[in-house]
Design a protein around this motif. Sequence first.
Motif, PDB file in Angstrom:
ATOM      1  N   LEU A  38       0.846  -1.191   0.000  1.00 41.67           N
ATOM      2  CA  LEU A  38       0.000   0.000   0.000  1.00 41.67           C
ATOM      3  C   LEU A  38       0.882   1.241   0.000  1.00 41.67           C
ATOM      4  CD1 LEU A  38      -2.871   1.207   0.213  1.00 41.67           C
ATOM      5  CD2 LEU A  38      -2.554   1.190   2.707  1.00 41.67           C
ATOM      6  N   VAL A  39       0.653   2.119  -0.966  1.00 36.88           N
ATOM      7  CA  VAL A  39       1.346   3.409  -1.020  1.00 36.88           C
ATOM      8  C   VAL A  39       0.295   4.502  -1.212  1.00 36.88           C
ATOM      9  CG1 VAL A  39       3.509   2.465  -1.937  1.00 36.88           C
ATOM     10  CG2 VAL A  39       1.775   3.295  -3.515  1.00 36.88           C
ATOM     11  N   THR A  40       0.621   5.685  -0.734  1.00 35.61           N
ATOM     12  CA  THR A  40      -0.263   6.827  -0.947  1.00 35.61           C
ATOM     13  C   THR A  40       0.264   7.632  -2.121  1.00 35.61           C
ATOM     14  OG1 THR A  40       0.979   8.143   0.651  1.00 35.61           O
ATOM     15  CG2 THR A  40      -0.957   6.975   1.473  1.00 35.61           C
ATOM     16  N   ARG A  41      -0.601   8.443  -2.675  1.00 36.09           N
ATOM     17  CA  ARG A  41      -0.203   9.314  -3.782  1.00 36.09           C
ATOM     18  C   ARG A  41       0.901  10.264  -3.330  1.00 36.09           C
ATOM     19  NH1 ARG A  41      -1.788   7.910  -8.575  1.00 36.09           N
ATOM     20  NH2 ARG A  41      -3.965   7.370  -8.775  1.00 36.09           N
ATOM     21  N   ASP A  42       1.871  10.489  -4.211  1.00 35.78           N
ATOM     22  CA  ASP A  42       2.921  11.468  -3.923  1.00 35.78           C
ATOM     23  C   ASP A  42       2.330  12.873  -3.899  1.00 35.78           C
ATOM     24  OD1 ASP A  42       4.830   9.431  -3.871  1.00 35.78           O
ATOM     25  OD2 ASP A  42       5.273   9.647  -6.000  1.00 35.78           O
ATOM     26  N   THR A  43       1.392  13.109  -4.787  1.00 30.15           N
ATOM     27  CA  THR A  43       0.663  14.376  -4.848  1.00 30.15           C
ATOM     28  C   THR A  43      -0.818  14.037  -4.846  1.00 30.15           C
ATOM     29  OG1 THR A  43       2.426  15.380  -6.156  1.00 30.15           O
ATOM     30  CG2 THR A  43       0.302  16.493  -6.165  1.00 30.15           C
ATOM     31  N   ASP A  44      -1.549  14.640  -3.931  1.00 27.57           N
ATOM     32  CA  ASP A  44      -2.970  14.343  -3.800  1.00 27.57           C
ATOM     33  C   ASP A  44      -3.735  15.661  -3.729  1.00 27.57           C
ATOM     34  OD1 ASP A  44      -5.344  12.879  -3.379  1.00 27.57           O
ATOM     35  OD2 ASP A  44      -4.392  11.537  -1.946  1.00 27.57           O
ATOM     36  N   ASN A  45      -4.972  15.586  -3.352  1.00 29.02           N
ATOM     37  CA  ASN A  45      -5.819  16.772  -3.252  1.00 29.02           C
ATOM     38  C   ASN A  45      -6.579  16.705  -1.924  1.00 29.02           C
ATOM     39  OD1 ASN A  45      -6.934  19.151  -4.202  1.00 29.02           O
ATOM     40  ND2 ASN A  45      -8.612  18.135  -5.255  1.00 29.02           N
ATOM     41  N   TRP A  46      -5.895  16.251  -0.871  1.00 25.67           N
ATOM     42  CA  TRP A  46      -6.530  15.964   0.412  1.00 25.67           C
ATOM     43  C   TRP A  46      -6.989  17.244   1.085  1.00 25.67           C
ATOM     44  CZ3 TRP A  46      -3.864  13.726   5.324  1.00 25.67           C
ATOM     45  CH2 TRP A  46      -4.820  13.066   6.115  1.00 25.67           C
ATOM     46  N   TRP A  47      -8.261  17.329   1.401  1.00 19.31           N
ATOM     47  CA  TRP A  47      -8.853  18.561   1.927  1.00 19.31           C
ATOM     48  C   TRP A  47      -8.383  18.908   3.323  1.00 19.31           C
ATOM     49  CZ3 TRP A  47     -11.615  14.482   0.014  1.00 19.31           C
ATOM     50  CH2 TRP A  47     -12.087  13.558   0.945  1.00 19.31           C
ATOM     51  N   TYR A  48      -7.689  18.029   4.021  1.00 19.34           N
ATOM     52  CA  TYR A  48      -7.150  18.356   5.342  1.00 19.34           C
ATOM     53  C   TYR A  48      -5.805  19.080   5.240  1.00 19.34           C
ATOM     54  CZ  TYR A  48     -10.827  15.648   7.466  1.00 19.34           C
ATOM     55  OH  TYR A  48     -12.049  15.197   7.866  1.00 19.34           O
ATOM     56  N   THR A  49      -5.355  19.318   4.050  1.00 17.45           N
ATOM     57  CA  THR A  49      -4.069  19.977   3.846  1.00 17.45           C
ATOM     58  C   THR A  49      -4.274  21.350   3.217  1.00 17.45           C
ATOM     59  OG1 THR A  49      -3.834  18.972   1.666  1.00 17.45           O
ATOM     60  CG2 THR A  49      -2.873  17.775   3.526  1.00 17.45           C
ATOM     61  N   ASP A  50      -3.265  22.158   3.336  1.00 19.66           N
ATOM     62  CA  ASP A  50      -3.274  23.489   2.731  1.00 19.66           C
ATOM     63  C   ASP A  50      -2.104  23.541   1.758  1.00 19.66           C
ATOM     64  OD1 ASP A  50      -2.641  26.237   2.188  1.00 19.66           O
ATOM     65  OD2 ASP A  50      -3.774  26.813   3.978  1.00 19.66           O
ATOM     66  N   ALA A  51      -2.369  23.860   0.521  1.00 19.39           N
ATOM     67  CA  ALA A  51      -1.327  23.882  -0.515  1.00 19.39           C
ATOM     68  C   ALA A  51      -0.205  24.860  -0.174  1.00 19.39           C
ATOM     69  CB  ALA A  51      -1.927  24.211  -1.869  1.00 19.39           C
ATOM     70  N   ASN A  52      -0.509  25.894   0.597  1.00 17.91           N
ATOM     71  CA  ASN A  52       0.540  26.845   0.993  1.00 17.91           C
ATOM     72  C   ASN A  52       1.498  26.238   2.011  1.00 17.91           C
ATOM     73  OD1 ASN A  52      -0.455  28.982  -0.613  1.00 17.91           O
ATOM     74  ND2 ASN A  52      -2.003  29.416   0.944  1.00 17.91           N
ATOM     75  N   ASP A  53       0.975  25.402   2.898  1.00 17.23           N
ATOM     76  CA  ASP A  53       1.802  24.767   3.926  1.00 17.23           C
ATOM     77  C   ASP A  53       2.461  23.476   3.440  1.00 17.23           C
ATOM     78  OD1 ASP A  53       1.112  26.742   5.773  1.00 17.23           O
ATOM     79  OD2 ASP A  53      -0.626  25.604   6.487  1.00 17.23           O
ATOM     80  N   CYS A  54       1.771  22.768   2.569  1.00 13.21           N
ATOM     81  CA  CYS A  54       2.268  21.484   2.082  1.00 13.21           C
ATOM     82  C   CYS A  54       1.790  21.297   0.643  1.00 13.21           C
ATOM     83  CB  CYS A  54       1.775  20.348   2.974  1.00 13.21           C
ATOM     84  SG  CYS A  54       2.477  18.746   2.544  1.00 13.21           S
ATOM     85  N   PRO A  55       2.598  21.729  -0.328  1.00 15.17           N
ATOM     86  CA  PRO A  55       2.166  21.708  -1.737  1.00 15.17           C
ATOM     87  C   PRO A  55       1.723  20.344  -2.265  1.00 15.17           C
ATOM     88  CG  PRO A  55       4.132  23.044  -1.486  1.00 15.17           C
ATOM     89  CD  PRO A  55       3.900  22.357  -0.161  1.00 15.17           C
ATOM     90  N   SER A  56       2.241  19.258  -1.703  1.00 18.56           N
ATOM     91  CA  SER A  56       1.835  17.935  -2.203  1.00 18.56           C
ATOM     92  C   SER A  56       0.400  17.585  -1.820  1.00 18.56           C
ATOM     93  CB  SER A  56       2.773  16.850  -1.683  1.00 18.56           C
ATOM     94  OG  SER A  56       2.563  16.624  -0.296  1.00 18.56           O
ATOM     95  N   ARG A  57      -0.130  18.218  -0.786  1.00 14.35           N
ATOM     96  CA  ARG A  57      -1.479  17.965  -0.263  1.00 14.35           C
ATOM     97  C   ARG A  57      -1.741  16.467  -0.080  1.00 14.35           C
ATOM     98  NH1 ARG A  57      -6.332  21.411  -2.093  1.00 14.35           N
ATOM     99  NH2 ARG A  57      -6.884  20.784   0.017  1.00 14.35           N
ATOM    100  N   SER A  58      -0.732  15.756   0.384  1.00 10.93           N
ATOM    101  CA  SER A  58      -0.811  14.302   0.485  1.00 10.93           C
ATOM    102  C   SER A  58      -0.796  13.828   1.941  1.00 10.93           C
ATOM    103  CB  SER A  58       0.362  13.678  -0.266  1.00 10.93           C
ATOM    104  OG  SER A  58       1.571  14.006   0.391  1.00 10.93           O
ATOM    105  N   PHE A  59      -0.909  12.534   2.105  1.00  6.02           N
ATOM    106  CA  PHE A  59      -0.882  11.859   3.405  1.00  6.02           C
ATOM    107  C   PHE A  59       0.355  12.252   4.208  1.00  6.02           C
ATOM    108  CE2 PHE A  59      -0.063   8.041   6.013  1.00  6.02           C
ATOM    109  CZ  PHE A  59      -1.306   7.826   6.574  1.00  6.02           C
ATOM    110  N   THR A  60       1.474  12.405   3.526  1.00  4.88           N
ATOM    111  CA  THR A  60       2.732  12.687   4.224  1.00  4.88           C
ATOM    112  C   THR A  60       2.852  14.135   4.690  1.00  4.88           C
ATOM    113  OG1 THR A  60       3.863  12.998   2.115  1.00  4.88           O
ATOM    114  CG2 THR A  60       3.998  10.799   3.122  1.00  4.88           C
ATOM    115  N   CYS A  61       1.850  14.953   4.441  1.00  5.39           N
ATOM    116  CA  CYS A  61       1.842  16.294   5.037  1.00  5.39           C
ATOM    117  C   CYS A  61       1.729  16.189   6.557  1.00  5.39           C
ATOM    118  CB  CYS A  61       0.683  17.121   4.494  1.00  5.39           C
ATOM    119  SG  CYS A  61       0.883  17.625   2.775  1.00  5.39           S
ATOM    120  N   TYR A  62       1.056  15.126   7.044  1.00 10.69           N
ATOM    121  CA  TYR A  62       0.844  14.949   8.479  1.00 10.69           C
ATOM    122  C   TYR A  62       1.419  13.663   9.047  1.00 10.69           C
ATOM    123  CZ  TYR A  62      -2.531  18.728   7.989  1.00 10.69           C
ATOM    124  OH  TYR A  62      -3.130  19.921   7.732  1.00 10.69           O
TER     125      TYR A  62
END
Length: 113
Positions: free
Chosen positions: A79-103
């Motif tokens: 199981l791998v997560t997307r390198d770049t996602d569109n996860w609504w719990y992220t902010d593109a300004n704080d974490c441009p990838s908006r992925s699982f690994t932002c948190y």
Amino acid sequence: EHASEWERDADAEWVAQLIEENQRPKVGCGKARFLILELARQDGKTGRIGKEIHGFGLGAQMHVVSVALSYALATGRTLVTRDTDNWWYTDANDCPSRSFTCYYKPISSCTEA
């Protein structure tokens, strides 16, 4: 009959080892089969509140992650997560990838790339 504390600990260690071996494949990432987990659709078709795209709550999403891991284990995939996602719990300004690994730490030594 209830399992003893030792039996529960042994089972937990076995499951942890199984997950570790699956998520860090000995054959290397180049030969592993993947299940790629996408936390939000790239096209944004999950519903909108204002300008933000929303879907399930965080608890429900973590449940989806656990179901995806179970499926990956059952089918011999990593199981791998997307390198770049569109996860609504992220902010593109704080974490441009908006992925699982932002948190969270990566769930595998492999990536989708």
